[in-house]
Design a protein around this motif. Structure first.
Motif, PDB file in Angstrom:
ATOM      1  N   GLU A 152      15.641   8.745  17.940  1.00 53.79           N
ATOM      2  CA  GLU A 152      14.976   9.208  19.169  1.00 53.79           C
ATOM      3  C   GLU A 152      13.729  10.045  18.874  1.00 53.79           C
ATOM      4  OE1 GLU A 152      17.655  11.338  21.857  1.00 53.79           O
ATOM      5  OE2 GLU A 152      15.925  12.393  22.692  1.00 53.79           O
ATOM      6  N   VAL A 153      13.780  10.844  17.812  1.00 54.87           N
ATOM      7  CA  VAL A 153      12.656  11.759  17.551  1.00 54.87           C
ATOM      8  C   VAL A 153      11.651  11.202  16.535  1.00 54.87           C
ATOM      9  CG1 VAL A 153      14.028  13.810  18.110  1.00 54.87           C
ATOM     10  CG2 VAL A 153      13.887  13.047  15.720  1.00 54.87           C
ATOM     11  N   ALA A 154      12.042  10.133  15.841  1.00 57.48           N
ATOM     12  CA  ALA A 154      11.231   9.707  14.690  1.00 57.48           C
ATOM     13  C   ALA A 154      10.048   8.838  15.079  1.00 57.48           C
ATOM     14  CB  ALA A 154      12.110   8.955  13.695  1.00 57.48           C
ATOM     15  N   ASP A 155       8.937   9.069  14.424  1.00 52.16           N
ATOM     16  CA  ASP A 155       7.773   8.191  14.545  1.00 52.16           C
ATOM     17  C   ASP A 155       7.817   7.110  13.475  1.00 52.16           C
ATOM     18  OD1 ASP A 155       6.236   9.662  16.618  1.00 52.16           O
ATOM     19  OD2 ASP A 155       6.358  11.248  15.115  1.00 52.16           O
ATOM     20  N   ALA A 156       8.548   7.369  12.407  1.00 48.88           N
ATOM     21  CA  ALA A 156       8.615   6.415  11.301  1.00 48.88           C
ATOM     22  C   ALA A 156       9.914   6.638  10.532  1.00 48.88           C
ATOM     23  CB  ALA A 156       7.421   6.611  10.370  1.00 48.88           C
ATOM     24  N   VAL A 157      10.362   5.611   9.859  1.00 52.54           N
ATOM     25  CA  VAL A 157      11.580   5.694   9.040  1.00 52.54           C
ATOM     26  C   VAL A 157      11.220   5.293   7.611  1.00 52.54           C
ATOM     27  CG1 VAL A 157      13.970   4.941   8.803  1.00 52.54           C
ATOM     28  CG2 VAL A 157      12.866   4.826  11.026  1.00 52.54           C
ATOM     29  N   VAL A 158      11.700   6.079   6.648  1.00 54.40           N
ATOM     30  CA  VAL A 158      11.450   5.763   5.239  1.00 54.40           C
ATOM     31  C   VAL A 158      12.778   5.766   4.497  1.00 54.40           C
ATOM     32  CG1 VAL A 158      10.429   6.646   3.093  1.00 54.40           C
ATOM     33  CG2 VAL A 158       9.077   6.628   5.194  1.00 54.40           C
ATOM     34  N   SER A 159      13.063   4.675   3.813  1.00 57.44           N
ATOM     35  CA  SER A 159      14.278   4.619   3.010  1.00 57.44           C
ATOM     36  C   SER A 159      14.024   5.283   1.655  1.00 57.44           C
ATOM     37  CB  SER A 159      14.686   3.157   2.806  1.00 57.44           C
ATOM     38  OG  SER A 159      15.618   3.092   1.749  1.00 57.44           O
ATOM     39  N   VAL A 160      14.981   6.083   1.212  1.00 56.05           N
ATOM     40  CA  VAL A 160      14.815   6.757  -0.088  1.00 56.05           C
ATOM     41  C   VAL A 160      15.610   6.050  -1.189  1.00 56.05           C
ATOM     42  CG1 VAL A 160      14.527   8.981   1.094  1.00 56.05           C
ATOM     43  CG2 VAL A 160      16.743   8.402   0.108  1.00 56.05           C
ATOM     44  N   ASP A 161      16.375   5.030  -0.827  1.00 53.23           N
ATOM     45  CA  ASP A 161      17.247   4.379  -1.807  1.00 53.23           C
ATOM     46  C   ASP A 161      16.445   3.787  -2.963  1.00 53.23           C
ATOM     47  OD1 ASP A 161      19.448   4.954  -0.256  1.00 53.23           O
ATOM     48  OD2 ASP A 161      19.333   3.069   0.836  1.00 53.23           O
ATOM     49  N   ARG A 162      16.922   4.065  -4.171  1.00 60.59           N
ATOM     50  CA  ARG A 162      16.290   3.536  -5.391  1.00 60.59           C
ATOM     51  C   ARG A 162      14.795   3.856  -5.487  1.00 60.59           C
ATOM     52  NH1 ARG A 162      20.251   0.619  -3.685  1.00 60.59           N
ATOM     53  NH2 ARG A 162      18.995  -0.350  -2.073  1.00 60.59           N
ATOM     54  N   ARG A 163      14.392   4.955  -4.882  1.00 60.51           N
ATOM     55  CA  ARG A 163      12.982   5.345  -4.975  1.00 60.51           C
ATOM     56  C   ARG A 163      12.891   6.743  -5.574  1.00 60.51           C
ATOM     57  NH1 ARG A 163      10.368   3.826   0.910  1.00 60.51           N
ATOM     58  NH2 ARG A 163       9.180   2.021   0.217  1.00 60.51           N
ATOM     59  N   SER A 164      11.884   6.951  -6.406  1.00 62.08           N
ATOM     60  CA  SER A 164      11.653   8.289  -6.955  1.00 62.08           C
ATOM     61  C   SER A 164      11.066   9.167  -5.850  1.00 62.08           C
ATOM     62  CB  SER A 164      10.662   8.209  -8.109  1.00 62.08           C
ATOM     63  OG  SER A 164       9.403   7.798  -7.599  1.00 62.08           O
ATOM     64  N   VAL A 165      11.080  10.475  -6.088  1.00 62.36           N
ATOM     65  CA  VAL A 165      10.491  11.410  -5.120  1.00 62.36           C
ATOM     66  C   VAL A 165       9.032  11.019  -4.867  1.00 62.36           C
ATOM     67  CG1 VAL A 165       9.791  13.817  -4.737  1.00 62.36           C
ATOM     68  CG2 VAL A 165      12.027  13.314  -5.733  1.00 62.36           C
ATOM     69  N   ASN A 166       8.358  10.702  -5.950  1.00 65.45           N
ATOM     70  CA  ASN A 166       6.952  10.330  -5.844  1.00 65.45           C
ATOM     71  C   ASN A 166       6.736   9.097  -4.958  1.00 65.45           C
ATOM     72  OD1 ASN A 166       4.428  11.063  -6.507  1.00 65.45           O
ATOM     73  ND2 ASN A 166       4.315   9.750  -8.330  1.00 65.45           N
ATOM     74  N   ASP A 167       7.611   8.132  -5.119  1.00 63.81           N
ATOM     75  CA  ASP A 167       7.508   6.914  -4.298  1.00 63.81           C
ATOM     76  C   ASP A 167       7.800   7.213  -2.835  1.00 63.81           C
ATOM     77  OD1 ASP A 167       6.809   5.390  -6.406  1.00 63.81           O
ATOM     78  OD2 ASP A 167       8.761   4.418  -6.663  1.00 63.81           O
ATOM     79  N   VAL A 168       8.766   8.086  -2.614  1.00 64.68           N
ATOM     80  CA  VAL A 168       9.084   8.451  -1.215  1.00 64.68           C
ATOM     81  C   VAL A 168       7.889   9.165  -0.594  1.00 64.68           C
ATOM     82  CG1 VAL A 168      10.603   9.799   0.286  1.00 64.68           C
ATOM     83  CG2 VAL A 168      11.569   8.581  -1.671  1.00 64.68           C
ATOM     84  N   VAL A 169       7.280  10.059  -1.372  1.00 66.52           N
ATOM     85  CA  VAL A 169       6.098  10.783  -0.882  1.00 66.52           C
ATOM     86  C   VAL A 169       5.009   9.789  -0.484  1.00 66.52           C
ATOM     87  CG1 VAL A 169       4.163  12.243  -1.642  1.00 66.52           C
ATOM     88  CG2 VAL A 169       6.533  12.959  -2.080  1.00 66.52           C
ATOM     89  N   LYS A 170       4.764   8.828  -1.348  1.00 71.97           N
ATOM     90  CA  LYS A 170       3.732   7.827  -1.058  1.00 71.97           C
ATOM     91  C   LYS A 170       4.077   7.044   0.208  1.00 71.97           C
ATOM     92  CE  LYS A 170       2.186   6.891  -5.739  1.00 71.97           C
ATOM     93  NZ  LYS A 170       2.725   6.112  -6.845  1.00 71.97           N
ATOM     94  N   ALA A 171       5.349   6.676   0.337  1.00 74.05           N
ATOM     95  CA  ALA A 171       5.768   5.892   1.514  1.00 74.05           C
ATOM     96  C   ALA A 171       5.607   6.720   2.784  1.00 74.05           C
ATOM     97  CB  ALA A 171       7.236   5.463   1.341  1.00 74.05           C
ATOM     98  N   VAL A 172       5.933   8.001   2.712  1.00 71.13           N
ATOM     99  CA  VAL A 172       5.776   8.869   3.894  1.00 71.13           C
ATOM    100  C   VAL A 172       4.296   8.955   4.271  1.00 71.13           C
ATOM    101  CG1 VAL A 172       5.978  11.232   4.768  1.00 71.13           C
ATOM    102  CG2 VAL A 172       7.870  10.224   3.481  1.00 71.13           C
ATOM    103  N   LEU A 173       3.458   9.169   3.261  1.00 75.01           N
ATOM    104  CA  LEU A 173       2.025   9.314   3.551  1.00 75.01           C
ATOM    105  C   LEU A 173       1.451   8.020   4.126  1.00 75.01           C
ATOM    106  CD1 LEU A 173       0.862  11.428   0.477  1.00 75.01           C
ATOM    107  CD2 LEU A 173       1.250  12.189   2.838  1.00 75.01           C
ATOM    108  N   ARG A 174       1.937   6.897   3.613  1.00 77.42           N
ATOM    109  CA  ARG A 174       1.455   5.605   4.146  1.00 77.42           C
ATOM    110  C   ARG A 174       1.808   5.465   5.620  1.00 77.42           C
ATOM    111  NH1 ARG A 174       2.914   3.127  -0.596  1.00 77.42           N
ATOM    112  NH2 ARG A 174       4.970   2.570   0.176  1.00 77.42           N
ATOM    113  N   CYS A 175       3.016   5.871   5.965  1.00 73.59           N
ATOM    114  CA  CYS A 175       3.419   5.556   7.341  1.00 73.59           C
ATOM    115  C   CYS A 175       2.883   6.578   8.356  1.00 73.59           C
ATOM    116  CB  CYS A 175       4.916   5.332   7.455  1.00 73.59           C
ATOM    117  SG  CYS A 175       5.888   6.770   7.267  1.00 73.59           S
TER     118      CYS A 175
END
Ligand code: S3P
Length: 177
Positions: A152-175
């Motif tokens: 309900e509150v989210a503008d975007a969803v990012v999966s963290v599975d099998r991703r490094s912190v760095n990859d999650v950061v990049k995915a968040v910034l992309r979305c």
């Protein structure tokens, strides 16, 4: 999803999701990368009260903790300077908080993980009294109950599975770009 995405400049970036998904870790990395202050709702409560999450929970009960949570969320979202906000897992439980998140100048990103990943990461004791008994069952119930609230509150969803912190950061910034 609550509102359309727009440029991240000038907007807070809020991370929501279940315990153990990495909101604080990813939040720290995002704050460093974006050169923004980090507000972690649990840390804000500890700083404000001089007590641990567990002490508040055990001595005063969950309702008092949830009230403090609303206060610190409101304050973090009211700051002029755009920040990164790591919002504790239960912040979406109160409708009041969900309204705050939806109406604030903020991009809200829901970090999502498989149940096994979460179970691996949460440990006993510490600031998660809800997981003292039956962490697997509790996390499963929470995923079911809270999923629609995060959505309900989210503008975007990012999966963290099998991703490094760095990859999650990049995915968040992309979305949120
Ligand atoms: C909670 C999550 C915890 C902490 C408290 C309650 C919840 O924070 O606020 O134990 O209800 O999901 P994290 O999500 O940072 O672990």
């Amino acid at each position: 999803m609550s509102h359309s995405s727009s440029s991240r400049a000038g907007r807070h970036l809020v991370l929501v999701g279940l315990m153990g998904v990495g909101k604080s870790t990813v939040g720290r990395a995002l704050a460093a990368q974006l050169d923004r202050p980090l507000f972690d709702s649990d840390d804000m409560i500890v700083a404000r009260t001089g007590r641990t999450v567990r002490e508040i929970w055990v001595d005063d009960g969950e309702a008092t903790f949830r009230e403090l949570e609303t206060e610190v969320l409101r304050d973090a979202l009211a700051a002029d300077e755009p920040s990164v906000i790591a919002a504790a897992g239960g912040i979406v439980l109160r409708e009041q908080n969900r309204e705050l998140l939806k109406s604030a100048p903020a991009d809200v990103v829901w970090l999502l993980a498989d149940r096994d990943v979460l179970l691996d990461r949460v440990c006993n004791g510490g600031h998660r009294p809800l997981l003292d008994d039956d962490p697997a069952g509790t996390l499963a119930r929470m995923a079911e109950e809270r999923g629609p609230l995060y959505q309900e509150v989210a503008d975007a969803v990012v999966s963290v599975d099998r991703r490094s912190v760095n990859d999650v950061v990049k995915a968040v910034l992309r979305c949120i770009a």
